[in-house]
Design an enzyme around this catalytic site. Sequence first.
Site, PDB file in Angstrom:
ATOM      1  N   GLY A  74       0.810  -1.210   0.000  1.00  0.00           N
ATOM      2  CA  GLY A  74       0.000   0.000   0.000  1.00  0.00           C
ATOM      3  C   GLY A  74       0.846   1.264   0.000  1.00  0.00           C
ATOM      4  CB  THR A  75       3.910   2.217   1.868  1.00  0.00           C
ATOM      5  OG1 THR A  75       3.310   1.915   3.130  1.00  0.00           O
ATOM      6  CG2 THR A  75       4.810   3.426   2.005  1.00  0.00           C
ATOM      7  CG  ASN A 153      -6.047   3.215   8.417  1.00  0.00           C
ATOM      8  OD1 ASN A 153      -6.374   4.318   7.964  1.00  0.00           O
ATOM      9  ND2 ASN A 153      -4.962   3.063   9.147  1.00  0.00           N
ATOM     10  CB  SER A 201      -1.885  -3.402   1.359  1.00  0.00           C
ATOM     11  OG  SER A 201      -0.974  -4.144   2.131  1.00  0.00           O
ATOM     12  N   GLY A 202      -1.509  -6.462  -0.064  1.00  0.00           N
ATOM     13  CA  GLY A 202      -1.760  -7.896   0.057  1.00  0.00           C
ATOM     14  C   GLY A 202      -1.993  -8.357   1.483  1.00  0.00           C
ATOM     15  CB  CYS A 328       1.907   2.756  10.089  1.00  0.00           C
ATOM     16  SG  CYS A 328       1.319   1.456   9.018  1.00  0.00           S
TER      17      CYS A 328
HETATM   18  N1  PMP Z   1      -3.066   2.682   3.576  1.00  0.00           N
HETATM   19  C1  PMP Z   1      -3.788   2.259   4.609  1.00  0.00           C
HETATM   20  C2  PMP Z   1      -5.173   2.779   4.799  1.00  0.00           C
HETATM   21  C3  PMP Z   1      -3.253   1.324   5.501  1.00  0.00           C
HETATM   22  O1  PMP Z   1      -3.981   0.905   6.549  1.00  0.00           O
HETATM   23  C4  PMP Z   1      -1.947   0.826   5.276  1.00  0.00           C
HETATM   24  C5  PMP Z   1      -1.308  -0.191   6.199  1.00  0.00           C
HETATM   25  N2  PMP Z   1      -1.473   0.073   7.559  1.00  0.00           N
HETATM   26  C6  PMP Z   1      -1.229   1.299   4.160  1.00  0.00           C
HETATM   27  C7  PMP Z   1      -1.828   2.232   3.330  1.00  0.00           C
HETATM   28  C8  PMP Z   1       0.149   0.821   3.858  1.00  0.00           C
HETATM   29  O2  PMP Z   1       0.127  -0.492   3.343  1.00  0.00           O
HETATM   30  P1  PMP Z   1       1.424  -1.421   3.422  1.00  0.00           P
HETATM   31  O3  PMP Z   1       1.556  -1.891   4.842  1.00  0.00           O
HETATM   32  O4  PMP Z   1       1.141  -2.545   2.465  1.00  0.00           O
HETATM   33  O5  PMP Z   1       2.578  -0.594   2.959  1.00  0.00           O
END
Ligand code: PMP
Length: 386
Positions: A74-75, A153, A201-202, A328
């Site tokens: 996702g990042t 989230n 995100s997987g 995070c």
């Molecule tokens: N966007 C949202 C809304 C998330 O909750 C997260 C993960 N906490 C991310 C992006 C980032 O995804 P990833 O952990 O796969 O980098």
Amino acid sequence: MSPSSFVDLDSSATTPVSDRVMAAMLPWFREIYANPGSPNPEGERAKAAVIKARESLAEFLGAETREILFTSGGTESNQAAVRSALRARPERRTLLLSAVEHSSILGLIPDLEREGFKVSVIPAGKDGRIDPGEVSALADNNTALVAVMYVNNETGAINPVEEIGEIAHRAGAFFLCDGVAAVGKIPVDAKTVPADFLSLSGHKIHGPKGTGALFVRKGEAFHPLMPGSQERKRRGGTENVPGIVGLGEAARESREFLLEGPGRLERLRDLLEEGVFSLYPEARRNGPENSSLRAPHMANLCFPGMPAEKILLALVREGIYASMGSACSTGALDPSHVLLSMGLSREAALSSLRFSLPRWTSSGDIDRTLSSLGRILGQGASRRVS
Ligand code: PMP
């Protein structure tokens, strides 16, 4: 699958790889380890596996296969979209980012400002949702990108992304919709959400960590974050074949899960909330009251007068896992930026807990959580009045 030694009510932080995903991935680590770019039969097999996974993602999102870009999560998807939008509209210098975005987007602000961009933050309403009127008021012909996530989230609030995307487009801006907390939880269809970029995100949908995808609407110029020849020159680096195969299977499994409907999880979530409200009548829900406006697996609850950290640690001691916000940012005992943006005081934000139910949650898990909470809150309440 479900863990037996603890109750996991923190599925928004991550989920385990499912049995199906695991079985789909295994052969691609050792049996067929070829580089999909290799001109031999093994390379062809690896290439075909990546194509099949792309088809699965496309079907899952209502997209075309060429609109799916595999990423590391996702990042990367979010940041690639922001950077691509800015490069495609060099004459526009403003970004509109919602106050409730994930740190993978808001964390870019210092760099963007150093680079001379203006970032305007779209305020959230009391229920954590973004009002399209606020986006209209801010968007103009200097706006390069509007970013508003589909589902938050931390609260599960569902944003009116159809309307917001239209507003972004009327201003000539790109629309990035972070779909990480939405996919696999509610139906997400790129045909109805007018996003130019949609990220996922997987590891949030029982796929492997370090995998993800970005939907890039056909016809939009895309400027890669990491140039190279793979992914139709949109992302350099040898493809993570086992990860991509796993993500493809996770998308297939998520589609089947969504076809069953969210009813069971929603009922369990409601049982948890009702149980908390009767144990602790001052407790409040953070997020929309109307359950059609929030994701079915999430409850964000404020326990006025009780430090959430204490409840959280006491729950952990009883083998029950929840969280105080995005994984995070936990570790830092700062209040959640999402809850503050909804108008909660610092104290109320630090008295709030997020429960996010995984697919396998049982009524026994909810009973166990409520009886633990009963003990913890009872002790806390007696200490509070004494
Ligand atoms: N966007 C949202 C809304 C998330 O909750 C997260 C993960 N906490 C991310 C992006 C980032 O995804 P990833 O952990 O796969 O980098």
